[in-house]
Structure formats: C-alpha cells, structure tokens
Scaffold this active site. Structure first.
Site, mmCIF file in Angstrom:
data_model
loop_
_atom_site.group_PDB
_atom_site.id
_atom_site.type_symbol
_atom_site.label_atom_id
_atom_site.label_comp_id
_atom_site.label_asym_id
_atom_site.label_seq_id
_atom_site.Cartn_x
_atom_site.Cartn_y
_atom_site.Cartn_z
ATOM 1 N N LYS A 31 8.967 -44.277 43.550
ATOM 2 C CA LYS A 31 8.269 -43.128 44.152
ATOM 3 C C LYS A 31 7.131 -42.681 43.243
ATOM 4 O O LYS A 31 7.109 -42.988 42.025
ATOM 5 C CB LYS A 31 9.218 -41.965 44.411
ATOM 6 C CG LYS A 31 9.932 -41.390 43.173
ATOM 7 C CD LYS A 31 9.153 -40.375 42.361
ATOM 8 C CE LYS A 31 9.918 -39.833 41.142
ATOM 9 N NZ LYS A 31 9.068 -39.168 40.155
ATOM 10 N N PRO A 69 9.439 -50.212 36.382
ATOM 11 C CA PRO A 69 9.560 -49.897 34.954
ATOM 12 C C PRO A 69 10.415 -48.653 34.717
ATOM 13 O O PRO A 69 10.430 -47.731 35.539
ATOM 14 C CB PRO A 69 8.119 -49.641 34.513
ATOM 15 C CG PRO A 69 7.270 -50.250 35.559
ATOM 16 C CD PRO A 69 8.050 -50.213 36.842
ATOM 17 N N ALA A 127 9.273 -44.193 33.435
ATOM 18 C CA ALA A 127 7.902 -44.221 33.946
ATOM 19 C C ALA A 127 7.602 -43.086 34.915
ATOM 20 O O ALA A 127 6.481 -42.937 35.378
ATOM 21 C CB ALA A 127 7.657 -45.561 34.656
ATOM 22 N N GLY A 128 8.634 -42.284 35.283
ATOM 23 C CA GLY A 128 8.425 -41.244 36.303
ATOM 24 C C GLY A 128 8.324 -41.832 37.694
ATOM 25 O O GLY A 128 7.806 -41.199 38.617
ATOM 26 N N LEU A 129 8.844 -43.049 37.871
ATOM 27 C CA LEU A 129 8.781 -43.731 39.170
ATOM 28 C C LEU A 129 10.131 -43.705 39.896
ATOM 29 O O LEU A 129 10.267 -44.263 40.987
ATOM 30 C CB LEU A 129 8.327 -45.190 38.984
ATOM 31 C CG LEU A 129 6.910 -45.356 38.421
ATOM 32 C CD1 LEU A 129 6.647 -46.825 38.072
ATOM 33 C CD2 LEU A 129 5.858 -44.863 39.419
ATOM 34 N N GLY A 130 11.131 -43.092 39.285
ATOM 35 C CA GLY A 130 12.426 -42.900 39.949
ATOM 36 C C GLY A 130 13.252 -44.159 40.124
ATOM 37 O O GLY A 130 14.147 -44.196 40.973
ATOM 38 N N GLY A 152 15.721 -45.760 38.406
ATOM 39 C CA GLY A 152 17.177 -45.634 38.250
ATOM 40 C C GLY A 152 17.778 -44.794 39.372
ATOM 41 O O GLY A 152 18.859 -45.103 39.895
ATOM 42 N N ASP A 207 16.811 -36.390 41.414
ATOM 43 C CA ASP A 207 15.928 -36.919 42.460
ATOM 44 C C ASP A 207 16.530 -38.117 43.205
ATOM 45 O O ASP A 207 15.842 -38.800 43.952
ATOM 46 C CB ASP A 207 14.527 -37.234 41.904
ATOM 47 C CG ASP A 207 14.554 -38.291 40.818
ATOM 48 O OD1 ASP A 207 15.655 -38.783 40.484
ATOM 49 O OD2 ASP A 207 13.467 -38.621 40.305
HETATM 50 O O1 C5P Z 1 18.856 -34.723 36.931
HETATM 51 P P1 C5P Z 1 18.400 -35.758 35.957
HETATM 52 O O2 C5P Z 1 19.521 -36.299 35.112
HETATM 53 O O3 C5P Z 1 17.587 -36.830 36.588
HETATM 54 O O4 C5P Z 1 17.401 -35.022 34.972
HETATM 55 C C1 C5P Z 1 17.017 -35.572 33.742
HETATM 56 C C2 C5P Z 1 16.520 -34.469 32.832
HETATM 57 O O5 C5P Z 1 15.280 -33.948 33.332
HETATM 58 C C3 C5P Z 1 17.432 -33.272 32.733
HETATM 59 O O6 C5P Z 1 18.384 -33.459 31.725
HETATM 60 C C4 C5P Z 1 16.463 -32.169 32.406
HETATM 61 O O7 C5P Z 1 16.119 -32.216 31.022
HETATM 62 C C5 C5P Z 1 15.213 -32.550 33.157
HETATM 63 N N1 C5P Z 1 15.105 -31.920 34.491
HETATM 64 C C6 C5P Z 1 14.860 -30.557 34.585
HETATM 65 N N2 C5P Z 1 14.733 -29.972 35.811
HETATM 66 C C7 C5P Z 1 14.822 -30.710 36.937
HETATM 67 C C8 C5P Z 1 15.061 -32.093 36.854
HETATM 68 C C9 C5P Z 1 15.188 -32.662 35.617
HETATM 69 O O8 C5P Z 1 14.767 -29.869 33.547
HETATM 70 N N3 C5P Z 1 14.681 -30.117 38.119
#
Ligand code: C5P
Length: 304
Positions: free
Chosen positions: A9, A92, A95-98, A100, A134
């Site tokens: 994404k 990758p 990468a902020g591409l989601g 995993g 996400d």
């Molecule tokens: O939910 P997820 O494990 O993907 O989030 C990874 C990290 O990103 C969290 O541990 C947090 O540091 C940060 N995060 C956040 N607020 C969000 C989503 C992610 O602070 N809405």
C-alpha cells in the site's frame, strides 16, 4: 494448494490527530493498495498447527505476523486443523508499504478459504487487527479511509488507475522511531482530509492537491539514508508529486503514464538510488490474482 497475492500500500493522506493513552497515535489516513505483491502458498497439513517457510530469512517464524495471525484464526475457529504456508517476499521491509501487515491479512483470508470456514470479511478484519494497526485494511484492500489506530476502515469506490513509481532507498525505517520523533513535534493544527471530496476527478494531475503525509518530515529527520535519496529525486520528469509512504522509507512518485513510470524506475536503479518499482493503484486486497491489468511486481502476470 492455494496461492494468494498480498498487495503493498501507499498512503495518499496521513494525518496524526493526537496521542492516545495506550501509546498509539490517532490517525486519519487514506490507504491505497498497489500492484506490488508478496505471494503466499497454502497447503493443508494433517497435524494441527501452522508451519511457515519463506524465500528469505525471516528470523523465528513465531514472531512473524503471518504466523501470529494464522494462529489467532486457527485457535479461534479451527483448532484441529493444520496448514503449511510458504511466503515469497517482494515488498521491501521497513518501507512504509505495509508488506508484513498485508501478508498477515492474506494469511487469514487464505486459511479461511483453505479450511472452508466461511468467516465474513468483518470477522477476518477483527482477527488480523490484533497483530497490527494497518492489517485489517488489506483483507479487502482497494482504497479506504482509515481512522483510530488505522484499524477502523471505511472502504471507498475505486479511483482512476494511477501510475506510481515506488523507490525503496535500501534503508529499513522502524515505524516506532518515526512516531517517537513526531511526538516531540505535536504542535501543529491537524489538516482536514479532502481526498474523497475530489474523488470523482482524481487523476495524476489532480491528486497532488489532496496528497499529504504528516509522518514525512519525521521520517526525513530520523533517516539520513532517506534524506539523501529524497534530496537527489527532487526534479524528475513526468512526476506530478512525490511523498514518503506512511512512515517510510519508501518514496512514491505519481507519474503521468505507464511508460514514464517504467523509464523513471529504470533511471533510479541505474543511478543506484535503491530498488524501484513501476506500479499502479489496484482495487484488490488479498486475492487469487492481481487486477493490475498489466504486468505487476510479484503478481501472477509477472511470471514468464
Ligand atoms: O500496530 P503496529 O504494531 O503496526 O504499530 C507499530 C508501531 O507504530 C507501534 O508500536 C507504534 O509505535 C506506532 N504506531 C502508532 N500509532 C498508530 C500506529 C502505529 O504510534 N496508529
């Protein structure tokens, strides 16, 4: 055997509207699936449990989001069943591409099919959001307005197909680092999201008016590697806008057309800026085929 494709994404819009008592941040974001795919193969196993293999080193499988999501589903709905999952990575990491998160969503969609559980999408979204904020978006994919931690999803009608170059500067950028940096700078007035006000008209020329990413400055501050590549890609031909995807480190370039996207992706790789992918927006989530309509990266129409 069942094969599914898990799309990456980008975020067309991402605003952080506050910090929550649980440490997460409150978001308003527009997520968009793109034609860069991981592949997951599912096979029934005779013994209960999940085994996970991958074409690259994943570390301990139990820590992987695919394994964790699969086990949550199995324990809740099919404790006597077993499956072997093979993951082929193209998206990758860091990468902020989601990638995993999409793989995890794909795992619950795949096991729901493999084991004929007939669970509705809303249930799969609820299960998979336990392993990441996400993840739920990717069950149905396409385009959606996401709020809360990112797990509250309002799916939207598809927009016109848009060509995009995704450039991964070969630097892993951990999401928590970017949010931590942003937390030190929470002094702005949050921007409103006008993305869907414009959606009937959106194309490569109009989309720059509604694109925004609050995490971009933080990502650039945190990662010298991203900053360097950002500085070298300011004035590229046929690009209508560029932005960091989610928490980075990938940069998305919105392109005028497919051939310009292919040219720019090749140019970026020749210049040694990282791995570049010429992709399009897609309307799918975890699915048995890609609807990209032409060659996609890692998708089934890539073969041969
Ligand atoms: O939910 P997820 O494990 O993907 O989030 C990874 C990290 O990103 C969290 O541990 C947090 O540091 C940060 N995060 C956040 N607020 C969000 C989503 C992610 O602070 N809405």
């Amino acid at each position: 055997m069942l094969t599914l494709y898990a799309p990456a994404k980008i975020n067309w819009f991402l605003e952080v509207t506050g910090k929550r008592p649980d440490g997460y941040h409150e978001l308003v974001t527009v997520m968009q699936a793109i034609s860069l795919f991981d592949r997951l193969d599912f096979e029934e196993a005779s013994t209960p449990g999940i085994s996970l293999t991958c074409n690259i080193d994943l570390g301990p499988p139990e820590k992987n989001l695919v394994y964790r999501a699969a086990e949550i589903l199995r324990k809740a709905h099919a404790p006597a069943r077993g499956a072997k999952i093979h993951l082929e990575k193209h998206i990758p990491h860091g990468a902020g591409l989601g990638g995993g998160s999409s793989d995890a969503a794909c795992a619950v969609v795949g096991l729901n099919k493999l084991w004929n559980l007939n669970l509705p999408d809303a249930r799969l979204e609820g299960l998979v959001s336990q392993v990441g904020s996400d993840c739920a978006f990717f069950v149905r994919g396409g385009i959606a307005l996401c709020t809360g931690r990112g797990e509250i999803i309002e799916h939207k009608p598809p927009i016109t197909k848009i060509d995009i170059v995704v450039l991964y500067p070969d630097v892993v950028l951990p999401t928590p680092d970017v949010y931590r940096d942003l937390s030190r700078h929470l002094t702005y007035t949050p921007k409103d999201c006008y993305f869907f006000h414009e959606s009937g008209l959106l194309n490569a020329l109009s989309v720059p008016k509604v694109v925004f990413n609050r995490l971009e400055e933080a990502a650039l501050r945190v990662s010298p590697g991203l900053r360097e590549v950002w500085g070298k890609t300011e004035h590229e031909r046929s690009v209508t806008c560029r932005f960091v995807s989610g928490s980075g480190s990938a940069i998305a370039f919105v392109m005028m057309n497919r051939s310009a996207a292919l040219d720019l992706a090749r140019l970026f790789e020749r210049r040694g800026l990282g791995r570049a992918f010429a992709v399009t927006t897609v309307t799918v989530g975890a699915s048995e085929s890609s609807d990209a309509g032409h060659r996609s990266v890692g998708g089934p129409d890539q073969a041969g």
